[in-house]
Every structure is written in C-alpha cells, then in structure tokens.
Design a protein around this motif. Structure first.
Motif, short mmCIF file in Angstrom:
data_model
loop_
_atom_site.label_atom_id
_atom_site.label_comp_id
_atom_site.label_asym_id
_atom_site.label_seq_id
_atom_site.Cartn_x
_atom_site.Cartn_y
_atom_site.Cartn_z
N ASN A 124 0.61 -1.18 0.17
CA ASN A 124 0.05 -0.14 -0.24
C ASN A 124 0.87 1.18 -0.12
O ASN A 124 0.69 2.24 -0.60
N GLN A 125 1.90 1.21 0.61
CA GLN A 125 2.60 2.70 0.59
C GLN A 125 3.29 3.37 -0.09
O GLN A 125 3.17 3.91 -0.63
N VAL A 128 0.93 4.17 -2.80
CA VAL A 128 0.21 5.69 -2.55
C VAL A 128 1.35 6.78 -3.03
O VAL A 128 0.86 7.63 -4.09
N SER A 134 -5.26 5.63 -1.14
CA SER A 134 -5.08 4.49 -0.52
C SER A 134 -6.12 3.24 -0.02
O SER A 134 -5.74 2.42 0.50
N ARG A 137 -4.37 -1.77 -1.56
CA ARG A 137 -3.52 -3.06 -0.33
C ARG A 137 -2.64 -2.65 -1.46
O ARG A 137 -1.34 -3.66 -0.60
#
Ligand code: FAD
Length: 381
Positions: A124-125, A128, A134, A137
């Motif tokens: 995810n991070q 993003v 956001s 996943r």
C-alpha cells in the motif's frame, strides 16, 4: 462477377488482419463491409494487448503468441509500426479476493514464459507514493504487454494489404459450388476460392446457429491531462477485472474498471460486461460507478472531465473461446468470429492462423477453436 482468391466478410480488426496475411502470399483479396472499416466492436473498444487478463489455458497461450507476433509486426515497415505500443501494465488489489487474483496472475505468467513478467510487487504505502489511492492494498507492475487502438490497427492492416474494398455493401448470402464460392453482396456477386466470415456479432445473420451473443461494454473518454500533471506509463486494471474474466458467464453488478492512458493525453476508462447489446445506450449510474472506482484507484483522475461516453458490443461465445475454423459441412467457407473482449489482442494470431489453415496445412491448435466443437457438444448432450 469479379473474381478473387479470398473474400473477407467484415472489415473489423480480425477481417483486416486476415486480409493482410492473405495479401502477403500474393493472392487477390477482397474485403466487404456493410458499413466500413472498424464499424463494429473494433471501433468501440479499448485496445489492451494483454496476456495477463486472459483465462489460463489455451486462451492465455494464444494471447502470448499473438502479443509476441504483434511486436514483430510493429517493427519498421511492419503493418503495426507506430500502431502497437509496448508499455507496462499495473494490476491493483483493493481486497483479499483481488490479492488472490494477483497471486494467481503472477503464477500464470511464470508458467507462460518470460515475455511478460512481474517487475514490481508493491504494498500500500509504496503504491500511494506512486499516486495510487489509499484503498490500493497491493500493486503489481508488469513489463512486456502492449496497446493498440482497434480502429488504428484495422486501418493499418487494410492500408498495407492492397486488397480491393467494397464498403456499404453487406453480404447477404454465401453459396459454395464445387470449385469456388459465390459471395452475394447487396450490390452484386463476388466469386472466390475461399471466403472468411469475420463479421463479428453479425456473423449470426449469415450463420444463425452459431452460439454467439452480445456482451456490451460502456466506456468513458476524458479530456487531456495537463502537461505538468502526474502521468501513468501504462494501464491500470482492477483485480476484480481479472476475477470477472475468469468467469465466462459472469455479468458483474459492479463494473470492474480498467484505466488506460492514451497517446493523446486522454484517459479511456471502462468497461462493463453486460448482457444487453445496445450500442446506442450508456447508463449514467454505471458511468458514475466507473468514475468513482477509477478515481478511488488513481485519484489524479479527479481533475479530468468526461467528454464522451459510448458503448461497444462484443461478440461473446458460450464457452468463452473465439470461433475460428472451417464451417461444418463446408469446404471453402471459414469463420473467424466470437472474439468477445480479446479480439484486439488476438487479431495478429488469428489472421496468421486462418491464412495458414486456408493456404497451407491447418495447425492442430485451430481444432480447439473450430465451430465443430458445438456440434460435438450437442451430440454429447
Ligand atoms: C467495450 C469494449 C472493450 C474492449 N476492449 C478490448 C481490449 O482491451 N483488448 C482486446 O483485445 N479486445 C477488446 N475488445 C474486444 C475487441 O474490440 C473485439 O473482440 C474485436 O474488435 C472484434 O473484431 P472483429 O473484427 O471480430 O469484429 P468487429 O470489429 O465487430 O467487425 C465486424 C465487421 O463486420 C461488418 N459486417 C457485419 N455483418 C456484415 C455483413 N453481412 N456483410 C459485410 N460486413 C458485415 C461490420 O460492419 C463490422 O465492421 C473490447 C470490446 C469492447 C466492446
């Protein structure tokens, strides 16, 4: 009556590819269309040349072959030069089921070979940080797939074929004689050694027993992104799209989204898989749903405006495979239809396979796609 070696009925991408491949053999080819080039699904579609989205098995195998071959045809002086573009593709998962679909995709690609491969598998991070929403996943980035617009490829094949064209002239009957076949058009007759029916969904008008049915897809075109705006290098496909493509008969209530950045700087967002076949119809609630999903996955899209929506109609087949081969009880009449949502991708393979079968020895792989399979199915039943 004009005479040809091959008459192709239908100037969609499949008929155009057949015509080009036949012309490479030095034979006289005619292409007849009731309207004109890319008047059917080929002119109202996205253009992913994607192995990743194909069901595992023979469909993924021929898509792989077609992708590799499309890259060859896109080399200098090939018919797809400047038309087919290699580019990365992204697949996103927003829930557990979609993560499972991404896992299955990675395994399928490893089995197929190394032409299309996963080059990044991001949590995810990291997704993003790349501009994804956001709710994403997990993100897979693949290298090796491509894109070409159906109408561009159709016109390129036709232009390079040097075939004789008959536009606004629908074929109403095909009659085989001992040593030739007569193609009855609205304006007159053509005689040939062989005919290929590549009339998409309307193949039913010539062969009503074919198990082909309409599957519509609504699509959105946005305006152009600003020059300084974050850009996608390739398409984004939702994991739900992979899931829906595995289920031959599935009509999803929530359309699985694909976001395609076009060469023009616009985005093509689509597309539904619906049982109705009305190409003059788009539904505001469905379009809103597609936009919402697209913006959730790639938020930069909220800056774009929708400038057009439209519907294309795919020719779907009960078992999810195209129908390619000699028509039962015929010796000179071939069919290449029922490509559903895969015809842009499979067109290079299909044109070559059909011409190999007509002019050389048929390759075994065509048996799987032969219209004979439906006779066998009904005999079993
Ligand atoms: C919304 C949507 C999205 C899609 N996205 C993709 C994608 O990303 N990747 C992919 O690979 N595929 C995609 N497809 C599928 C692809 O567009 C089709 O599989 C492909 O265009 C089919 O081409 P075709 O030549 O078989 O048929 P068509 O393009 O439908 O062409 C048939 C032609 O035959 C002509 N015709 C019909 N009857 C007669 C007659 N009696 N006499 C003379 N001419 C006749 C018609 O006028 C038409 O021009 C998508 C399709 C849709 C609708």
């Amino acid at each position: 009556m004009q005479e040809f070696d091959l008459v192709v009925v239908g100037a969609g991408i499949v008929g155009a590819s057949v015509a080009w491949h036949a012309a490479q053999r030095g034979v006289r080819v005619a292409v007849v269309d009731g309207i004109g080039p890319a008047a059917g699904a080929s002119g109202a579609s996205d253009g992913a040349v994607s192995v990743a989205s194909k069901r595992e098995g023979i469909l993924a195998d021929v898509a792989y072959e077609s992708l590799e071959y499309s890259k060859e045809l896109a080399k200098k002086n090939g018919p797809l030069a400047g038309i087919f573009h290699a580019r990365p593709s992204f697949f996103v998962a927003t829930d557990e089921a979609e993560e499972g679909a991404l896992d299955a995709l990675a395994i399928k690609l490893r089995k197929l070979g190394n032409q299309v491969k996963v080059v990044a598998d991001l949590p995810n991070q990291k997704a993003v940080a790349l501009g994804f929403g956001s709710g994403v996943r997990r993100l897979l980035k693949l290298d090796g797939e491509g894109h070409m617009l159906g109408y561009g490829a159709t016109q390129a094949y036709l232009r390079a074929s040097g075939a004789a064209f008959f536009w606004r002239d629908a074929v109403i009957d095909i009659a085989e004689e001992v040593s030739s076949v007569t193609v009855q058009c609205q304006s007159g007759k053509l005689r040939a050694r062989a005919v290929v029916c590549a009339a998409g969904l309307q193949s039913l008008n010539l062969f009503e027993s074919l198990p082909i049915f309409p599957r519509a897809g609504q699509l959105i075109i946005t305006d152009q992104r600003q020059p300084n705006e974050r850009t996608l290098e390739g398409s984004i496909t939702a994991g739900s799209y992979l899931i829906s493509k595995q289920l031959v008969k599935n009509e999803t209530s929530s359309p699985p989204v694909v976001i395609d950045p076009l060469e023009t700087g616009q985005y093509l967002i689509g597309s539904t898989r619906e049982p109705h076949g009305r190409s003059d119809f788009t539904d505001v609630s469905v379009i809103r749903n597609l936009i919402k999903q697209a913006v959730d996955i790639y938020p930069v899209l909220k800056n774009r405006r929708v400038i057009r929506t439209f519907t294309g109609v795919r020719a779907a087949v009960a078992d999810g495979l195209p129908i390619v081969g000699l028509m039962p009880q015929h010796r000179r009449t071939w069919i290449a239809s029922g490509f559903e949502g895969d015809g842009i991708c499979l067109s290079a393979w299909a044109g070559r396979a059909v011409c190999d079968a007509i002019f050389d020895e048929p390759k075994g792989v065509l048996d799987v796609f032969s219209p004979n399979r439906f006779q066998e199915m009904s005999e079993v039943v």
